[in-house]
Write a protein that holds these residues in place. Structure first.
Motif, short mmCIF file in Angstrom:
data_model
loop_
_atom_site.label_atom_id
_atom_site.label_comp_id
_atom_site.label_asym_id
_atom_site.label_seq_id
_atom_site.Cartn_x
_atom_site.Cartn_y
_atom_site.Cartn_z
N LYS A 128 -2.29 -7.47 -6.06
CA LYS A 128 -2.83 -6.91 -4.82
C LYS A 128 -1.86 -7.02 -3.65
O LYS A 128 -1.80 -6.15 -2.80
CB LYS A 128 -4.17 -7.57 -4.50
CG LYS A 128 -5.24 -7.17 -5.49
CD LYS A 128 -6.55 -7.87 -5.24
CE LYS A 128 -7.64 -7.41 -6.17
NZ LYS A 128 -7.43 -7.62 -7.56
N ARG A 129 -1.09 -8.09 -3.62
CA ARG A 129 -0.09 -8.23 -2.55
C ARG A 129 0.94 -7.10 -2.64
O ARG A 129 1.30 -6.49 -1.66
CB ARG A 129 0.60 -9.60 -2.63
CG ARG A 129 1.65 -9.82 -1.56
CD ARG A 129 0.99 -10.02 -0.19
NE ARG A 129 1.96 -9.82 0.87
CZ ARG A 129 1.81 -8.97 1.87
NH1 ARG A 129 0.71 -8.27 2.00
NH2 ARG A 129 2.73 -8.83 2.78
N GLY A 130 1.43 -6.85 -3.86
CA GLY A 130 2.38 -5.77 -4.07
C GLY A 130 1.80 -4.41 -3.73
O GLY A 130 2.48 -3.56 -3.14
N MET A 131 0.53 -4.20 -4.08
CA MET A 131 -0.12 -2.93 -3.75
C MET A 131 -0.22 -2.77 -2.24
O MET A 131 0.06 -1.69 -1.70
CB MET A 131 -1.50 -2.85 -4.41
CG MET A 131 -1.43 -2.69 -5.91
SD MET A 131 -3.04 -2.39 -6.68
CE MET A 131 -3.73 -4.05 -6.71
N ALA A 132 -0.60 -3.85 -1.55
CA ALA A 132 -0.73 -3.80 -0.08
C ALA A 132 0.62 -3.47 0.57
O ALA A 132 0.69 -2.63 1.48
CB ALA A 132 -1.28 -5.12 0.44
N VAL A 133 1.66 -4.13 0.10
CA VAL A 133 3.00 -3.90 0.68
C VAL A 133 3.42 -2.44 0.50
O VAL A 133 3.90 -1.80 1.44
CB VAL A 133 4.04 -4.86 0.06
CG1 VAL A 133 5.46 -4.43 0.39
CG2 VAL A 133 3.79 -6.29 0.52
N ASN A 134 3.23 -1.91 -0.69
CA ASN A 134 3.61 -0.52 -0.95
C ASN A 134 2.79 0.46 -0.11
O ASN A 134 3.32 1.43 0.42
CB ASN A 134 3.50 -0.19 -2.44
CG ASN A 134 4.69 -0.70 -3.21
OD1 ASN A 134 5.78 -0.16 -3.09
ND2 ASN A 134 4.51 -1.75 -3.98
N LEU A 135 1.50 0.20 0.03
CA LEU A 135 0.66 1.07 0.83
C LEU A 135 1.03 1.01 2.31
O LEU A 135 1.02 2.03 3.00
CB LEU A 135 -0.82 0.71 0.64
CG LEU A 135 -1.40 1.11 -0.71
CD1 LEU A 135 -2.74 0.42 -0.94
CD2 LEU A 135 -1.54 2.63 -0.82
N GLN A 136 1.36 -0.18 2.80
CA GLN A 136 1.76 -0.32 4.19
C GLN A 136 3.09 0.42 4.43
O GLN A 136 3.24 1.15 5.40
CB GLN A 136 1.89 -1.80 4.55
CG GLN A 136 2.24 -2.02 6.01
CD GLN A 136 3.47 -2.86 6.17
OE1 GLN A 136 3.63 -3.86 5.49
NE2 GLN A 136 4.35 -2.46 7.05
N ASN A 137 4.04 0.25 3.51
CA ASN A 137 5.32 0.97 3.63
C ASN A 137 5.10 2.48 3.56
O ASN A 137 5.72 3.25 4.31
CB ASN A 137 6.28 0.54 2.51
CG ASN A 137 6.79 -0.86 2.70
OD1 ASN A 137 6.79 -1.41 3.79
ND2 ASN A 137 7.23 -1.47 1.61
N ARG A 138 4.20 2.87 2.68
CA ARG A 138 3.85 4.28 2.54
C ARG A 138 3.30 4.82 3.86
O ARG A 138 3.67 5.90 4.31
CB ARG A 138 2.83 4.41 1.41
CG ARG A 138 2.56 5.78 0.96
CD ARG A 138 1.61 5.77 -0.26
NE ARG A 138 1.62 7.06 -0.88
CZ ARG A 138 1.07 8.14 -0.35
NH1 ARG A 138 0.46 8.08 0.80
NH2 ARG A 138 1.15 9.30 -0.99
N GLY A 139 2.42 4.04 4.48
CA GLY A 139 1.84 4.44 5.75
C GLY A 139 2.90 4.63 6.82
O GLY A 139 2.85 5.59 7.61
N GLU A 140 3.88 3.74 6.85
CA GLU A 140 4.96 3.85 7.84
C GLU A 140 5.75 5.16 7.65
O GLU A 140 6.11 5.82 8.63
CB GLU A 140 5.90 2.66 7.75
CG GLU A 140 5.28 1.36 8.24
CD GLU A 140 6.18 0.15 8.00
OE1 GLU A 140 7.32 0.32 7.53
OE2 GLU A 140 5.71 -0.96 8.28
N CYS A 141 6.03 5.50 6.40
CA CYS A 141 6.77 6.74 6.12
C CYS A 141 5.94 7.96 6.53
O CYS A 141 6.47 8.89 7.16
CB CYS A 141 7.12 6.84 4.64
SG CYS A 141 8.39 5.70 4.11
N LEU A 142 4.68 7.96 6.17
CA LEU A 142 3.81 9.09 6.51
C LEU A 142 3.66 9.22 8.03
O LEU A 142 3.69 10.33 8.57
CB LEU A 142 2.44 8.92 5.84
CG LEU A 142 2.46 9.04 4.31
CD1 LEU A 142 1.16 8.52 3.72
CD2 LEU A 142 2.73 10.47 3.88
N GLU A 143 3.55 8.09 8.70
CA GLU A 143 3.46 8.11 10.16
C GLU A 143 4.73 8.71 10.77
O GLU A 143 4.66 9.54 11.68
CB GLU A 143 3.24 6.68 10.69
CG GLU A 143 3.04 6.60 12.18
CD GLU A 143 2.76 5.19 12.66
OE1 GLU A 143 2.75 5.01 13.89
OE2 GLU A 143 2.58 4.27 11.84
N ALA A 144 5.89 8.30 10.25
CA ALA A 144 7.16 8.83 10.76
C ALA A 144 7.27 10.33 10.52
O ALA A 144 7.95 11.03 11.29
CB ALA A 144 8.33 8.11 10.09
#
Length: 175
Positions: A128-144
């Motif tokens: 779950k930690r790895g999933m959270a990190v990837n989703l957060q990084n994904r969110g940053e890219c989508l936001e950009a």
């Protein structure tokens, strides 16, 4: 000599130095770990050492060198027919690190490809930690990219995992 133990110890020292921004010392210890892992013929420690070198170089903004180390780690991890749990985790670190590099280069679509690949594998490991990190990084890219609704959903999904595992840092980042 006990090469496995040396590889492990050197990587621990390297990580400690990296965490206090003593990057040259970190590199020296991760390189020693890589040598010890090679002498032990321990692919798991070799992959780990390569990934850690990639992380250090990324923190130093030596992007090309970081990418080379993480790609080498990924190639080695993918070449193993029946990877151990440690190698599977290291493969996810490679994928996520490569995503971080492409994100830093503002190549968001490429970064998303790596984050998505890593997420699928983290989910298979129920990390779950790895999933959270990837989703957060994904969110940053989508936001950009200006994809704000998708970014918000990614942050919300990451936040759910962070709350589930009690990651205060993750919750703060996502909020």
């Amino acid at each position: 000599q006990f090469w496995d133990g040396l590889a492990y110890s050197y990587n621990q020292l390297g990580t400690g130095y990296r965490n206090i921004s003593e990057y040259n010392k970190a590199i020296a210890y991760h390189n020693k770990a890589l040598v010890a892992a090679s002498k032990a013929d321990n692919k798991e420690f070799k992959i780990f050492s390569l990934n850690m070198l990639g992380v250090v170089y990324r923190r130093m903004d030596a992007i090309k060198t970081a990418l080379d180390y993480n790609q080498e780690a990924l190639r080695l991890a993918e070449s193993i027919e029946n990877p151990s749990l440690g190698i599977r985790r290291s493969k996810n670190v490679s994928l996520n690190s490569i995503g971080n590099i492409y994100q830093a280069l503002e190549q968001y679509d490429r970064a998303l490809e790596y984050y998505d690949r890593s997420f699928v594998l983290e989910r298979a490991l129920d990390n779950k930690r790895g999933m959270a990190v990837n989703l957060q990084n994904r969110g940053e890219c989508l936001e950009a990219q200006g994809k704000l609704n998708e970014a918000l959903q990614s942050y919300r999904d990451a936040l759910g995992y962070d709350r589930e595992i009690g990651s205060e840092r993750g919750v703060v980042i996502c909020q």
